[in-house]
Write a protein that holds these residues in place. Structure first.
Motif, PDB file in Angstrom:
ATOM      1  N   LEU A  52       0.920  -1.159  -0.028  1.00 19.35           N
ATOM      2  CA  LEU A  52      -0.009  -0.126  -0.080  1.00 19.35           C
ATOM      3  C   LEU A  52       0.805   1.248  -0.111  1.00 19.35           C
ATOM      4  O   LEU A  52       0.529   2.201  -0.811  1.00 19.35           O
ATOM      5  N   ASN A  53       1.878   1.252   0.681  1.00 17.87           N
ATOM      6  CA  ASN A  53       2.641   2.505   0.853  1.00 17.87           C
ATOM      7  C   ASN A  53       3.588   2.708  -0.230  1.00 17.87           C
ATOM      8  O   ASN A  53       3.890   3.671  -0.854  1.00 17.87           O
ATOM      9  N   ALA A  54       4.125   1.564  -0.853  1.00 15.97           N
ATOM     10  CA  ALA A  54       5.044   1.665  -2.135  1.00 15.97           C
ATOM     11  C   ALA A  54       4.002   2.279  -3.402  1.00 15.97           C
ATOM     12  O   ALA A  54       4.372   3.026  -4.073  1.00 15.97           O
ATOM     13  N   LEU A  55       2.952   1.734  -3.314  1.00 12.97           N
ATOM     14  CA  LEU A  55       1.790   2.167  -4.322  1.00 12.97           C
ATOM     15  C   LEU A  55       1.332   3.708  -4.044  1.00 12.97           C
ATOM     16  O   LEU A  55       1.301   4.551  -5.485  1.00 12.97           O
ATOM     17  N   SER A  56       1.317   3.958  -3.098  1.00 14.15           N
ATOM     18  CA  SER A  56       0.666   5.336  -2.704  1.00 14.15           C
ATOM     19  C   SER A  56       1.869   6.305  -2.610  1.00 14.15           C
ATOM     20  O   SER A  56       1.853   7.285  -3.628  1.00 14.15           O
ATOM     21  N   GLY A  82       9.688   7.596  11.950  1.00 12.84           N
ATOM     22  CA  GLY A  82       9.690   9.209  11.768  1.00 12.84           C
ATOM     23  C   GLY A  82       9.348   9.693  10.437  1.00 12.84           C
ATOM     24  O   GLY A  82       8.857  10.616  10.178  1.00 12.84           O
ATOM     25  N   LEU A  83       9.906   9.018   9.418  1.00 16.64           N
ATOM     26  CA  LEU A  83       9.617   9.417   7.931  1.00 16.64           C
ATOM     27  C   LEU A  83       8.200   9.171   7.645  1.00 16.64           C
ATOM     28  O   LEU A  83       7.460  10.136   6.973  1.00 16.64           O
ATOM     29  N   GLY A  84       7.516   8.073   8.019  1.00 18.60           N
ATOM     30  CA  GLY A  84       6.213   7.828   7.882  1.00 18.60           C
ATOM     31  C   GLY A  84       5.305   8.805   8.500  1.00 18.60           C
ATOM     32  O   GLY A  84       4.419   9.229   7.863  1.00 18.60           O
ATOM     33  N   ILE A  85       5.486   9.363   9.698  1.00 16.42           N
ATOM     34  CA  ILE A  85       4.644  10.362  10.216  1.00 16.42           C
ATOM     35  C   ILE A  85       4.764  11.687   9.576  1.00 16.42           C
ATOM     36  O   ILE A  85       3.829  12.401   9.573  1.00 16.42           O
ATOM     37  N   ALA A  86       6.051  12.125   9.212  1.00 17.49           N
ATOM     38  CA  ALA A  86       6.391  13.200   8.391  1.00 17.49           C
ATOM     39  C   ALA A  86       5.333  13.148   7.118  1.00 17.49           C
ATOM     40  O   ALA A  86       4.899  14.089   6.643  1.00 17.49           O
ATOM     41  N   PHE A  90      12.024   3.314   0.149  1.00 15.05           N
ATOM     42  CA  PHE A  90      13.171   2.514   0.224  1.00 15.05           C
ATOM     43  C   PHE A  90      13.873   2.117   1.532  1.00 15.05           C
ATOM     44  O   PHE A  90      14.301   1.165   1.707  1.00 15.05           O
ATOM     45  N   GLN A  91      13.238   2.948   2.537  1.00 15.64           N
ATOM     46  CA  GLN A  91      13.733   2.675   4.041  1.00 15.64           C
ATOM     47  C   GLN A  91      12.989   1.292   4.458  1.00 15.64           C
ATOM     48  O   GLN A  91      13.481   0.541   4.950  1.00 15.64           O
ATOM     49  N   GLY A  92      11.749   1.179   3.790  1.00 16.89           N
ATOM     50  CA  GLY A  92      10.738   0.062   4.032  1.00 16.89           C
ATOM     51  C   GLY A  92      11.392  -1.170   3.458  1.00 16.89           C
ATOM     52  O   GLY A  92      11.267  -2.157   3.951  1.00 16.89           O
ATOM     53  N   LEU A 109      14.554  -6.621   2.053  1.00 12.91           N
ATOM     54  CA  LEU A 109      14.500  -6.611   0.529  1.00 12.91           C
ATOM     55  C   LEU A 109      15.183  -5.412   0.045  1.00 12.91           C
ATOM     56  O   LEU A 109      14.976  -5.342  -1.120  1.00 12.91           O
ATOM     57  N   GLY A 110      16.318  -5.355   0.537  1.00 18.19           N
ATOM     58  CA  GLY A 110      17.215  -4.316   0.185  1.00 18.19           C
ATOM     59  C   GLY A 110      17.835  -4.890  -1.305  1.00 18.19           C
ATOM     60  O   GLY A 110      18.251  -3.952  -2.039  1.00 18.19           O
ATOM     61  N   ALA A 111      18.074  -6.028  -1.339  1.00 12.73           N
ATOM     62  CA  ALA A 111      18.557  -6.612  -2.779  1.00 12.73           C
ATOM     63  C   ALA A 111      17.673  -7.490  -3.376  1.00 12.73           C
ATOM     64  O   ALA A 111      18.116  -8.508  -3.885  1.00 12.73           O
ATOM     65  N   SER A 112      16.392  -7.251  -3.550  1.00  7.99           N
ATOM     66  CA  SER A 112      15.387  -7.827  -4.155  1.00  7.99           C
ATOM     67  C   SER A 112      15.066  -7.602  -5.254  1.00  7.99           C
ATOM     68  O   SER A 112      15.165  -6.492  -5.932  1.00  7.99           O
ATOM     69  N   TYR A 113      14.245  -8.405  -6.195  1.00 10.02           N
ATOM     70  CA  TYR A 113      13.482  -7.976  -7.538  1.00 10.02           C
ATOM     71  C   TYR A 113      12.462  -7.056  -7.133  1.00 10.02           C
ATOM     72  O   TYR A 113      12.221  -6.122  -8.142  1.00 10.02           O
TER      73      TYR A 113
END
Length: 406
Positions: free
Chosen positions: A223-227, A291-295, A341-343, A349-353
């Motif tokens: 949801l967050n990546a899409l939105s 913190g980034l999510g709240i911002a 990216f932080q998520g 999943l930092g090195a995932s497809y």
């Protein structure tokens, strides 16, 4: 001393190997028989496939225990501990065992984990312990042949607890590297941060911190990546590059509003899921991600509320509202993308497809924006040049008319 302090005994072992077909207990399946000795009770700990076996002597409040865990790196460490007051690493007294970087032999050194350890301000320095540690040992599960990921190791210790205290807080973890003679910080995945439990050593009753389900984590991330990561940036690009096109009329505004409304709705749902997961997983915190999510959520909410106070085009405050709308909007987009990216890092999943796919989608959007931006500047410069030529023509006509009048 043991009654007044949160004392933690952690044994850290690095560079051990388990050959195929070795010691009988599979990862996460407990047994009372260990390479060290046979114990009375055992449990499978809730994370990392770790197990714990122990014998408790109530006469002198002595706990004789052995922890078994697995490595995630050939140069890593595995940690186990007991805290008298809370399942936490801060303020811990530790015994660290790892492969001596000089000789390769198994080495055990004492450490005190002060609160600034989490800040990684300086490497851990060995110092004497001040806890009732009666005995400790670190041994390979079987004779080591090679070092590889997934190798299992058993660490044993004998400690004296407070009399009549049978509920013990256990903490365990594992890391990738030992730098010199200092174990480095462990990974920050949810399972790593939730690696603690309170166990009644008489009944084996276990209280562990719950971890949000994998399905809930994926729904939150999707949801967050899409939105925040796609819809809101696309909506901002629509307003930026379609508004100057006279042929679109008011369509750009409706497209922009629809994109942003959909993105904010999905983003708010993803943010709410994050709050639910946080409340369901006490002790599992990701300060930067949170913190980034709240911002981002705050900026998105301010943008939504600002629409109800939008001045008319003839209002003198309209220009100030537009400046605010652009500043907060672009800030929300930037923070949202960074947090996506932080998520990925939080979910491992930092090195995932999945991350690669998102990067390709974002790169496509950025490439389109760059092309549209260049085109917008070309159109702008062309219009400026045309307006300049028209002004010159008008000035020439005026001059000729004045000359004819004289």
């Amino acid at each position: 001393m043991w009654q007044t302090r949160g004392l933690l005994l952690v044994a850290v072992v690095a560079a051990a190997a388990l050959p195929d077909g070795a010691w009988g207990a599979a990862a996460g399946r407990c047994t009372t028989s260990t390479p060290v000795k046979t114990y009375d009770k055992c449990i499978a700990l809730p994370t990392q496939g770790a197990t714990l076996a122990w014998t408790y002597d109530a006469r002198n409040a002595t706990l004789d225990a052995a922890f078994t865990g697995s490595f995630i790196s050939p140069s890593g460490w595995v940690a186990w501990g007991v805290n008298a007051d809370a399942p936490a690493m801060t303020g811990a007294r530790v015994l660290a065992a790892f492969s001596d970087p000089s000789t390769g032999a198994l080495l055990a050194l004492p450490f005190l984990l002060s609160p600034d350890v989490k800040l990684q301000a300086s490497p851990l320095v060995s110092r004497p312990l001040d806890i009732p540690l009666l005995a400790s040992s670190a041994s390979f599960v079987t004779p080591a042949l090679t070092v590889r990921d997934g190798a299992r190791v058993t660490v044993a210790a004998t400690i004296r607890l407070s009399p009549n205290r049978t509920r013990v807080h256990f903490v365990w973890n594992r890391g990738l590297y030992v730098q010199g003679y200092s174990p480095t910080i462990h990974p920050m995945d949810a399972s790593d941060l939730a690696s603690h439990a309170t166990v009644d050593i008489l009944t084996t009753a276990t209280e562990a911190s719950p971890i949000a389900s994998t399905a809930l984590q994926w729904l939150h991330g999707s949801l967050n990546a899409l939105s925040w990561g796609l819809l809101l940036p696309v909506g901002a690009a629509v307003a930026r590059y379609l508004r100057p096109c006279a042929s679109t009329g008011p369509a750009w505004f409706y497209a922009h509003a629809a994109m942003q409304a959909t993105g904010y709705t999905l983003g708010a749902a993803g943010f709410a899921l994050g709050l639910v997961m946080g409340s369901a997983s006490p002790g599992v915190t990701y300060k930067l991600h949170r913190g980034l999510g709240i911002a981002a959520a705050t900026a998105g909410s301010l943008q939504t509320l600002a629409m109800f106070f939008r001045p008319k085009t003839t209002n003198r405050y309209r220009k100030y509202w537009k400046s605010y709308h652009h500043l907060v909007g672009y800030g929300c987009v930037v923070v949202g993308v960074v947090n996506v990216f932080q998520g990925f890092e939080v979910m491992g999943l930092g090195a995932s497809y999945w991350k690669l796919g998102y990067c390709l989608a974002l790169a496509t959007l950025m490439g389109a924006c760059v092309a549209l931006e260049v085109n917008a500047w070309v159109v702008f410069c062309r219009r400026q040049q045309e307006e300049k030529l028209m002004r010159r023509e008008v000035e020439d006509v005026v001059v000729k008319d004045r000359a004819a009048a004289f």
